[in-house]
Motif scaffolding. Structure first.
Motif, PDB file in Angstrom:
ATOM      1  N   ALA A  81      -8.607   4.916   4.776  1.00 11.59           N
ATOM      2  CA  ALA A  81      -8.733   6.022   5.737  1.00 11.59           C
ATOM      3  C   ALA A  81      -9.670   5.643   6.883  1.00 11.59           C
ATOM      4  CB  ALA A  81      -9.219   7.286   5.037  1.00 11.59           C
ATOM      5  N   ASP A  82     -10.763   4.968   6.559  1.00 17.37           N
ATOM      6  CA  ASP A  82     -11.715   4.540   7.590  1.00 17.37           C
ATOM      7  C   ASP A  82     -11.086   3.507   8.526  1.00 17.37           C
ATOM      8  OD1 ASP A  82     -13.910   6.143   6.772  1.00 17.37           O
ATOM      9  OD2 ASP A  82     -14.379   4.696   5.191  1.00 17.37           O
ATOM     10  N   ALA A  85      -8.546   5.216  10.790  1.00 18.98           N
ATOM     11  CA  ALA A  85      -9.230   6.007  11.817  1.00 18.98           C
ATOM     12  C   ALA A  85      -9.762   5.111  12.931  1.00 18.98           C
ATOM     13  CB  ALA A  85     -10.362   6.819  11.196  1.00 18.98           C
ATOM     14  N   GLN A  89      -8.568   4.829  16.992  1.00 18.42           N
ATOM     15  CA  GLN A  89      -9.501   4.900  18.113  1.00 18.42           C
ATOM     16  C   GLN A  89      -9.330   3.705  19.040  1.00 18.42           C
ATOM     17  OE1 GLN A  89     -11.904   7.390  19.091  1.00 18.42           O
ATOM     18  NE2 GLN A  89     -11.489   6.091  20.834  1.00 18.42           N
ATOM     19  N   THR A 131     -18.844   5.243  17.988  1.00 14.05           N
ATOM     20  CA  THR A 131     -17.698   5.610  17.160  1.00 14.05           C
ATOM     21  C   THR A 131     -18.132   5.763  15.706  1.00 14.05           C
ATOM     22  OG1 THR A 131     -16.160   4.488  18.624  1.00 14.05           O
ATOM     23  CG2 THR A 131     -15.413   4.846  16.368  1.00 14.05           C
TER      24      THR A 131
END
Length: 158
Positions: A81-82, A85, A89, A131
Motif C-alpha cells: 500500500a505504501d 501510494a 504521487q 511526501t
C-alpha cells in the motif's frame, strides 16, 4: 512469455527504435522485404505490445530546461500500500521524467528535469521531502550526458 521473433522482426524493431518516423517503404527496403508484409509485421508487433508507442525526442536545453538530476528516495515503510501510494504521487510530478523502484539502499530512483536549480530545489523541498512515508532523499545533479541510446540494446539476431 517472451515473444517469438524472427530476424526480420528484430531488424524492424531496431530500425523503428532508431527512427520512429521512417516510412514503411524505407523500413521495408532496409529489412529486405516488400512494403505490404512489412506493414503487417509492424502492426502485429504493435498489437502484441512489443511496440508500445512512438515519441518525439526534444532537446531539453534548447527548451530552457537546464537541470537534469537524479533523486534517490528511501521510504519509512515498504508495504504494498505504501509503495502504491508513493508511485501514484510520483506519477503526478511533472519534473519526474523516469522513475524506478530499485533494490539496495534506496527504494526509488527518479530522473528529473527542471528549468533551473531553484525550481529543482523547490520541488525537492516542497514536494518530495514533504511526501508521506519519505524517510530520506539524496540528489545528484548531472554534469553532462555521456550516452543517450534507445531503450533496448538490439543486437543482430543469431
Amino acid at each position: 512469455m517472451k515473444a517469438r521473433l524472427d530476424s526480420i522482426d528484430w531488424q524492424i524493431l531496431k530500425e523503428l527504435q532508431g527512427n520512429g518516423r521512417i516510412t514503411n517503404v524505407e523500413l521495408a527496403r532496409r529489412v529486405g522485404i516488400s512494403a505490404p508484409p512489412c506493414l503487417r509485421r509492424v502492426r502485429a508487433l504493435e498489437e502484441a505490445g512489443l511496440i508500445r508507442g512512438y515519441r518525439t525526442l526534444l532537446d531539453e536545453k534548447q527548451l530552457g530546461y537546464e537541470v537534469t538530476a537524479f533523486v534517490m528516495v528511501g521510504l519509512h515503510n515498504q508495504t504494498e500500500a505504501d509503495l502504491v501510494a508513493f508511485e501514484a504521487q510520483v506519477k503526478e510530478w511533472p519534473l519526474v521524467r523516469e522513475s524506478y523502484m530499485v533494490s539496495g539502499e534506496v527504494d526509488f530512483i527518479m530522473r528529473c528535469t527542471a528549468k533551473d536549480l531553484e525550481s529543482f530545489q523547490n520541488f525537492i523541498i516542497r514536494d518530495v521531502t514533504s511526501t508521506n512515508n519519505v524517510d530520506h532523499v539524496r540528489t545528484a545533479l548531472t554534469i553532462r550526458r555521456i550516452k543517450d541510446e534507445p531503450n533496448v540494446p538490439i543486437d543482430k539476431p543469431e
